[in-house]
Design a protein around this motif. Structure first.
Motif, PDB file in Angstrom:
ATOM      1  N   GLU A 155       1.988  12.398  -9.289  1.00 34.74           N
ATOM      2  CA  GLU A 155       1.307  13.673  -9.072  1.00 34.74           C
ATOM      3  C   GLU A 155       2.324  14.816  -8.988  1.00 34.74           C
ATOM      4  O   GLU A 155       2.098  15.901  -9.538  1.00 34.74           O
ATOM      5  N   HIS A 156       3.447  14.584  -8.332  1.00 36.07           N
ATOM      6  CA  HIS A 156       4.511  15.583  -8.222  1.00 36.07           C
ATOM      7  C   HIS A 156       5.040  15.938  -9.611  1.00 36.07           C
ATOM      8  O   HIS A 156       5.212  17.113  -9.951  1.00 36.07           O
ATOM      9  N   SER A 157       5.264  14.920 -10.428  1.00 39.20           N
ATOM     10  CA  SER A 157       5.747  15.126 -11.790  1.00 39.20           C
ATOM     11  C   SER A 157       4.724  15.892 -12.630  1.00 39.20           C
ATOM     12  O   SER A 157       5.077  16.810 -13.386  1.00 39.20           O
ATOM     13  N   ASP A 158       3.464  15.522 -12.492  1.00 38.22           N
ATOM     14  CA  ASP A 158       2.390  16.202 -13.226  1.00 38.22           C
ATOM     15  C   ASP A 158       2.287  17.673 -12.816  1.00 38.22           C
ATOM     16  O   ASP A 158       2.106  18.551 -13.667  1.00 38.22           O
ATOM     17  N   ALA A 210       4.338  19.920  -0.576  1.00 38.68           N
ATOM     18  CA  ALA A 210       3.720  18.965   0.352  1.00 38.68           C
ATOM     19  C   ALA A 210       3.871  17.537  -0.168  1.00 38.68           C
ATOM     20  O   ALA A 210       4.135  16.604   0.599  1.00 38.68           O
ATOM     21  N   LEU A 211       3.724  17.368  -1.477  1.00 43.55           N
ATOM     22  CA  LEU A 211       3.908  16.045  -2.073  1.00 43.55           C
ATOM     23  C   LEU A 211       5.343  15.573  -1.903  1.00 43.55           C
ATOM     24  O   LEU A 211       5.592  14.408  -1.580  1.00 43.55           O
ATOM     25  N   LYS A 212       6.294  16.475  -2.109  1.00 43.64           N
ATOM     26  CA  LYS A 212       7.710  16.114  -1.950  1.00 43.64           C
ATOM     27  C   LYS A 212       7.993  15.670  -0.522  1.00 43.64           C
ATOM     28  O   LYS A 212       8.707  14.686  -0.304  1.00 43.64           O
ATOM     29  N   ARG A 267       0.825  -1.210   0.000  1.00 44.63           N
ATOM     30  CA  ARG A 267       0.000   0.000   0.000  1.00 44.63           C
ATOM     31  C   ARG A 267       0.856   1.257   0.000  1.00 44.63           C
ATOM     32  O   ARG A 267       0.567   2.214  -0.718  1.00 44.63           O
ATOM     33  N   LEU A 268       1.917   1.257   0.809  1.00 44.83           N
ATOM     34  CA  LEU A 268       2.811   2.411   0.847  1.00 44.83           C
ATOM     35  C   LEU A 268       3.560   2.574  -0.474  1.00 44.83           C
ATOM     36  O   LEU A 268       3.784   3.691  -0.936  1.00 44.83           O
ATOM     37  N   GLY A 269       3.909   1.463  -1.097  1.00 43.82           N
ATOM     38  CA  GLY A 269       4.568   1.511  -2.406  1.00 43.82           C
ATOM     39  C   GLY A 269       3.658   2.109  -3.466  1.00 43.82           C
ATOM     40  O   GLY A 269       4.099   2.925  -4.294  1.00 43.82           O
ATOM     41  N   LEU A 270       2.395   1.738  -3.431  1.00 44.18           N
ATOM     42  CA  LEU A 270       1.424   2.312  -4.375  1.00 44.18           C
ATOM     43  C   LEU A 270       1.223   3.803  -4.115  1.00 44.18           C
ATOM     44  O   LEU A 270       1.135   4.601  -5.052  1.00 44.18           O
ATOM     45  N   GLU A 271       1.150   4.171  -2.849  1.00 43.41           N
ATOM     46  CA  GLU A 271       1.002   5.587  -2.507  1.00 43.41           C
ATOM     47  C   GLU A 271       2.223   6.373  -2.984  1.00 43.41           C
ATOM     48  O   GLU A 271       2.091   7.460  -3.550  1.00 43.41           O
ATOM     49  N   LEU A 272       3.404   5.804  -2.788  1.00 41.99           N
ATOM     50  CA  LEU A 272       4.631   6.464  -3.217  1.00 41.99           C
ATOM     51  C   LEU A 272       4.631   6.683  -4.729  1.00 41.99           C
ATOM     52  O   LEU A 272       4.942   7.783  -5.204  1.00 41.99           O
TER      53      LEU A 272
END
Length: 72
Positions: free
Chosen positions: A23-26, A54-56, A12-17
């Motif tokens: 999203e950060h790239s976008d 915040a994403l970073k 789950r954490l891997g998917l969130e990462l």
């Protein structure tokens, strides 16, 4: 501090990462495009940059959980 994660938690954490990295790239691409085209006002750019930061922060947090430092 080492956390013991179950395979499910790790997945789950891997998917969130992965999602946060995308999203950060976008956001980075959107900020660049809006800045170059002069299409966004300063407030919008400021909000996007704040969200990107915040994403970073969350990405770094997840990386520390999933990829702990190994003392050699």
């Amino acid at each position: 501090m080492t956390l013991s994660l179950t395979k499910d938690q790790e997945a789950r954490l891997g998917l969130e990462l992965a999602a946060k990295r995308q999203e950060h790239s976008d956001l980075d691409a959107a900020i660049t495009t809006l800045t170059e085209a002069r299409l966004a006002d300063r407030m919008l750019l400021q909000r996007l940059k704040k969200r990107k930061l915040a994403l970073k922060d969350r990405i770094v947090q997840l990386e520390r959980i999933l990829l702990p430092d190994i003392i050699a």
